[in-house]
Design a protein around this motif. Structure first.
Motif, PDB file in Angstrom:
ATOM      1  N   GLN A 178      36.941  42.790  52.272  1.00 31.39           N
ATOM      2  CA  GLN A 178      37.540  43.736  51.343  1.00 31.39           C
ATOM      3  C   GLN A 178      38.222  42.982  50.211  1.00 31.39           C
ATOM      4  O   GLN A 178      38.912  41.987  50.427  1.00 31.39           O
ATOM      5  N   HIS A 225      43.359  47.983  46.859  1.00 30.27           N
ATOM      6  CA  HIS A 225      43.809  48.639  48.092  1.00 30.27           C
ATOM      7  C   HIS A 225      43.502  50.131  48.084  1.00 30.27           C
ATOM      8  O   HIS A 225      43.921  50.862  48.989  1.00 30.27           O
ATOM      9  N   PRO A 261      37.178  51.170  49.592  1.00 28.08           N
ATOM     10  CA  PRO A 261      36.397  50.041  50.118  1.00 28.08           C
ATOM     11  C   PRO A 261      35.610  49.343  49.003  1.00 28.08           C
ATOM     12  O   PRO A 261      34.922  49.999  48.222  1.00 28.08           O
ATOM     13  N   GLU A 262      35.745  48.038  48.936  1.00 29.32           N
ATOM     14  CA  GLU A 262      35.034  47.255  47.935  1.00 29.32           C
ATOM     15  C   GLU A 262      34.825  45.839  48.484  1.00 29.32           C
ATOM     16  O   GLU A 262      35.785  45.086  48.670  1.00 29.32           O
ATOM     17  N   THR A 263      33.577  45.496  48.741  1.00 31.42           N
ATOM     18  CA  THR A 263      33.266  44.206  49.344  1.00 31.42           C
ATOM     19  C   THR A 263      33.125  43.124  48.278  1.00 31.42           C
ATOM     20  O   THR A 263      32.520  43.336  47.232  1.00 31.42           O
TER      21      THR A 263
END
Length: 503
Positions: free
Chosen positions: A376, A381, A384-386
């Motif tokens: 993440q 915050h 979701p972001e990879t």
């Protein structure tokens, strides 16, 4: 273009009789390439019925490999190349990770394959080529493929020597090749000289640029890289105008004094990636080919080959570091410090992190390694972001360009100082008489060890480094080698050199 087989469909329609791939034994047109791929796809669909499954191919490097890759893609599956020169232990680990993949080989290698294949399904290329293909049935399958489906799983060893299967989808390759072909203006007149093995992600640029644009790709015989004058003669004879090689291959041409002995009049684009390109050797290429475009490309396998690039636009001293440039289109790069805070100031090191369509899905059957590297985004915050943490330490220069320092695990603590081994290597590369060098830290003896090749002795090398570096960065031991060991990808084999210290 939604999926990569659209590339071949398009080029085969526009340029059916144009040369697509040339190897040692045959010349293949786009029309023939598509027909061969349809034979492979039909055979898989008819006899095995696999879908979204791994299919390995065990073949010598040739045009047939491209036909097999595309055939596997047409069948709705994903491919993993296995080179016939790979050690058996590595092949066994790959097959174990993929869990009963289908295997494609040829009659020449069938006996070898049967020794390590166990109870896996296998078929010969020749059998598929002799059986009629059903294009309508293949098209029906291909129509069900979407751009997020997996295209290939390439295995990378990293610093541990244990293979990890990097999972890349169609969309990521299309995103990358759009950038490549637009940036370097590739078209049907581009003639690519392929050096990278097909199990190495650098080959993605050659293969898919050819498929998309109708360019021609020459698979340069590996033996030519041992005889640089013959290599240059091959390039000139075949009017190769674009190369994308590892720096070790480019340095070899300079180190063996071949670069000025045979001119390649057609050469227009000299691209490189995979390891640091020393400016000393690059400057000799630039003097010999002043009108060529030089591109320093950077990226690990996990981000679809390349995520940053620098087109060389100014002069550099031999002892300077060549910039990595800036992020590719549709990709974001940022640096994080040890506390996951954003690094923005020049000359402050940080770990290079990447987000975008280029990201792999992770490591095949390895959730633990996937969770460690694909994380993440700590700066986000809200949702979701990879991002992918590369493990590479990088800094910005005063022009806002990225500059490579070294791997995080090449940063050491020695005599109370934090040292980047890459900085020592860059300094050594600039010295007269040094062809190649690699620094390893001997953890047991707490000593920096430099392996090097070239016509220079230990005293000269040490004295030269003392004029460029502080005393605490001078290696405690120098080991002269006749030849620098290279791994299967043609890069310096740091894993092997580290093991030498342990013996």
């Amino acid at each position: 273009m939604k999926i990569v087989t659209d590339y071949l469909d398009h080029s085969a329609e526009l340029f059916p009789d144009k040369t697509a791939v040339v190897d040692q034994y045959r010349t293949v047109t786009f029309g023939v390439l598509k027909e061969e791929a349809l034979h492979i796809a039909s055979y898989i669909i008819k006899h095995f019925g696999r879908w979204h499954a791994p299919v390995c191919f065990y073949l010598d490097k040739s045009a047939y490999c491209i036909s097999v890759m595309m055939g596997i893609a047409y069948s709705g599956n994903f491919y993993t190349p296995i080179d016939t020169k790979m050690p058996a232990t590595r092949i066994e680990k790959i097959l174990e990770t993929l869990e009963k993949p289908l295997m494609v080989t040829d009659r020449r290698h069938l006996n070898q394959v049967e020794q390590f294949i166990g109870d896996l399904d296998v078929f010969c290329l020749e059998d598929a080529m002799h059986e009629p293909y059903d294009e309508k049935k293949v098209q029906k399958i291909t129509n069900q493929i979407i751009d997020t489906d997996v295209l290939y799983v390439l295995f990378t060893s990293g610093s541990t020597g244990n293979p990890k299967g990097v999972i890349i989808g169609h969309r990521s390759v299309i995103d990358y090749i759009d950038w490549v072909t637009n940036t370097f203006h590739f078209d049907e007149n581009t003639v690519l000289g392929n050096q990278a093995p097909f199990y190495f992600d650098n080959s993605i640029l050659d293969i898919y640029s050819m498929l998309k644009t109708g360019a021609t790709m020459y698979i340069i015989p590996q033996i030519n890289f041992a005889f640089p004058i013959k290599l240059l003669e091959y390039m000139e004879t075949n009017r190769i105008n674009t190369i994308f090689w590892v720096p070790s291959a480019l340095c070899l041409v300079v180190n063996l004094k071949a670069i000025s002995k045979r001119h390649v009049n057609s050469l227009q684009n000299v691209l490189f990636a995979g390891e640091v390109m020393p400016n000393k050797q690059l400057n000799q290429w630039r003097r010999e080919y002043p009108d060529a475009l030089y591109g320093n490309l950077y990226g690990p396998t996990e981000i679809t080959d390349v995520c940053a690039a620098y087109v060389v636009d100014r002069e550099f001293r031999d002892d300077e570091a060549l910039p990595m440039g800036k992020a590719c289109c549709n990709t974001e790069i940022f640096l994080l410090d040890e506390n996951d805070r954003l690094v923005t100031k020049p000359d402050m090191p940080g770990e290079l992190c990447v987000r975008g369509t280029c990201l792999a899905y992770g490591y095949y059957n390895n959730p633990e390694k996937t969770r460690a590297a694909f994380v993440q985004n700590p700066l986000n915050h809200a949702y979701p972001e990879t991002i992918y943490r590369t493990g590479d330490l990088v800094k910005y220069n005063e022009l806002g360009e990225l500059v490579y320092i070294c791997r995080k695990d090449y940063q050491i603590k020695h005599m109370g100082h934090r040292i980047e081994l890459g900085e020592i290597e860059t300094a050594a590369s600039s010295l007269l008489g040094v062809n190649q060098n690699c620094c390893i830290y001997d953890d047991n003896r707490h000593k920096i060890v430099m392996y090097y090749t070239g016509a220079v002795d230990e005293k000269e090398l040490s004295a030269g480094l003392k004029s460029l570096l502080p005393d605490y960065m001078i290696p405690g031991k120098f080991i002269s080698l006749k030849v620098m060991p290279l791994n299967l990808n043609g890069k310096m084999d740091r894993v092997l050199l580290k093991k030498k210290l342990e013996n």
